[in-house]
Design a protein around this motif. Structure first.
Motif, short mmCIF file in Angstrom:
data_model
loop_
_atom_site.label_atom_id
_atom_site.label_comp_id
_atom_site.label_asym_id
_atom_site.label_seq_id
_atom_site.Cartn_x
_atom_site.Cartn_y
_atom_site.Cartn_z
N GLU A 20 0.98 -1.18 0.00
CA GLU A 20 -0.12 -0.28 0.00
C GLU A 20 0.75 1.08 -0.11
N TYR A 21 1.93 0.93 0.56
CA TYR A 21 2.75 2.44 0.83
C TYR A 21 4.33 1.91 0.62
N ARG A 22 4.93 3.05 -0.10
CA ARG A 22 6.41 3.09 -0.08
C ARG A 22 6.90 4.06 0.30
N CYS A 23 6.90 4.61 1.88
CA CYS A 23 6.94 5.85 2.37
C CYS A 23 8.52 5.79 3.02
N GLN A 24 9.61 6.55 2.45
CA GLN A 24 10.79 6.53 3.08
C GLN A 24 11.06 7.89 3.30
N VAL A 25 10.32 8.97 2.99
CA VAL A 25 10.62 9.98 3.21
C VAL A 25 9.30 10.98 3.45
N ILE A 26 9.27 12.20 4.30
CA ILE A 26 8.01 12.88 4.36
C ILE A 26 8.98 14.36 3.94
N GLN A 27 8.38 14.93 2.97
CA GLN A 27 8.94 16.31 2.52
C GLN A 27 7.96 17.51 2.82
N PHE A 28 8.79 18.68 3.06
CA PHE A 28 8.22 19.94 3.60
C PHE A 28 8.80 20.90 2.32
N TYR A 29 7.88 21.53 1.73
CA TYR A 29 8.02 22.52 0.55
C TYR A 29 7.62 24.01 1.15
N ASP A 30 8.35 24.78 0.79
CA ASP A 30 7.93 26.08 0.82
C ASP A 30 7.85 26.87 -0.59
N ILE A 31 6.81 26.99 -0.96
CA ILE A 31 6.42 27.72 -2.36
C ILE A 31 6.12 29.28 -2.16
N GLU A 32 6.79 30.24 -2.74
CA GLU A 32 6.50 31.50 -2.68
C GLU A 32 5.61 31.84 -4.01
N VAL A 33 4.27 32.33 -3.85
CA VAL A 33 3.57 32.54 -5.01
C VAL A 33 3.28 33.96 -5.36
N ILE A 34 2.98 34.19 -6.49
CA ILE A 34 2.71 35.78 -6.89
C ILE A 34 1.30 36.08 -6.17
N ASN A 35 0.39 35.20 -6.43
CA ASN A 35 -0.92 35.49 -5.65
C ASN A 35 -1.59 34.30 -5.01
N ILE A 36 -1.84 34.13 -4.02
CA ILE A 36 -2.41 33.20 -3.21
C ILE A 36 -3.41 32.45 -3.84
N LYS A 37 -4.18 33.08 -4.58
CA LYS A 37 -5.15 32.56 -5.40
C LYS A 37 -5.11 31.26 -6.26
N ASP A 38 -3.87 31.07 -6.53
CA ASP A 38 -3.51 29.96 -7.40
C ASP A 38 -3.29 28.75 -6.54
N ALA A 39 -3.10 28.90 -5.08
CA ALA A 39 -2.82 27.92 -4.36
C ALA A 39 -3.57 26.43 -4.60
N ASN A 40 -4.64 26.58 -4.77
CA ASN A 40 -5.57 25.37 -5.10
C ASN A 40 -5.24 24.65 -6.15
N PHE A 41 -4.88 25.61 -7.46
CA PHE A 41 -4.38 24.71 -8.58
C PHE A 41 -3.05 24.12 -8.22
N LEU A 42 -2.25 24.85 -7.85
CA LEU A 42 -0.80 24.31 -7.34
C LEU A 42 -0.84 23.11 -6.30
N ALA A 43 -1.72 23.31 -5.39
CA ALA A 43 -1.71 22.16 -4.50
C ALA A 43 -2.30 20.87 -4.86
N SER A 44 -3.31 20.90 -5.97
CA SER A 44 -3.91 19.68 -6.68
C SER A 44 -2.67 19.18 -7.59
N THR A 45 -2.05 20.17 -8.48
CA THR A 45 -1.19 19.81 -9.38
C THR A 45 -0.05 18.95 -8.82
N TYR A 46 0.68 19.47 -7.65
CA TYR A 46 1.78 19.01 -7.13
C TYR A 46 1.49 17.84 -6.14
N GLN A 47 0.51 17.85 -5.55
CA GLN A 47 0.22 16.55 -4.76
C GLN A 47 -0.08 15.52 -5.42
N ASN A 48 -0.40 15.59 -6.88
CA ASN A 48 -0.66 14.44 -7.51
C ASN A 48 0.82 14.18 -8.26
#
Length: 243
Positions: A57-85
């Protein structure tokens, strides 16, 4: 981030050109380029102090923590959906512009068809918090996310799931009057019990959301009955005692 020990700090700047997969559609690539100022991998929980998980079910060897500076926080939903996938490891993505910040998390597992691919089972984007201004809601979230207060560190998957579901409960705490008792309780030490509680909590939040959009009285009556049952089940699972 989350009061993580310095031993997990990496502070690796990620070039934007390396952060945009070539397989993405041209429109998505452009949208990302226009949205992101900078990307940094701040922390990475690796090693076996907290055991990795490697099974069907899982192949979990690391947990990562990213910091992303964006131009406008309104793009957060799109970026979150894109990069979590796109990002295969379990990860926390902190996104912020000059005014606001949000956190993105997702529960992921291996695809049963192709174990080189992941399936996102649940995704969460927190409420938006203003930067530089005291915020009791953000403080409440950060208190439960603090590494020192996490109760189940039996392995990396359980650690991440506790983070995810505590954040989910904080964001949706109005759905259940005793949310604070679940957050502060000791059920987190029991992974199986935690899974049942969190599943029921998600069902309750979903039912309340459906109630808001219900049109007919029959629909509302049915959903109110379901909600009452789910509250009782959640209270019993959580071992909650009324004051």
């Amino acid at each position: 981030m989350f009061g993580l020990p310095d031993t997990y700090r990496v502070n690796v700047d990620v070039a934007l050109k390396d952060f945009i997969p070539k397989a993405l559609k041209p429109n998505d690539k452009k949208r990302i380029k226009d949205a992101i100022e900078s990307v940094r991998l701040d922390y990475q929980i690796a090693g076996e102090e907290i055991p990795s998980v490697n099974n069907e079910e899982y192949r979990c060897q690391v947990i990562q923590f990213y910091d992303i500076e964006v131009i406008n926080i309104k793009d957060a939903n799109f970026l979150a959906s894109t990069y979590q996938n796109l990002i295969k490891p379990l990860c926390v993505i902190h996104m912020h512009d000059t005014n606001d910040e949000v956190y993105s998390m997702a529960i992921k597992r291996l695809s049963q068809i192709d174990d080189m691919q992941i399936v996102v089972e649940q995704m969460l984007l927190t409420d938006k918090y203003m930067l530089g201004i005291p915020d009791s809601n953000r403080d409440r979230l950060m208190a439960y996310m603090n590494y020192a207060t996490v109760k189940n560190k039996i392995d990396k998957v359980q650690l991440y799931k506790e983070w995810f579901y505590k954040a989910y409960m904080v964001v949706n705490e109005k759905a259940y009057i005793h949310t604070d008792k679940l957050l502060d309780g000791n059920s987190w030490y029991d992974a199986d019990r935690t899974a049942r509680i969190c599943q029921k909590y998600v069902e309750l939040v979903t039912s309340r959301g459906r109630l808001k959009t219900a049109v007919t009285n029959a629909e509302k009556m049915k959903l109110n009955k379901e909600i009452k049952t789910e509250i009782c089940q959640l209270t019993e699972l959580g071992g909650v005692q009324d004051d």
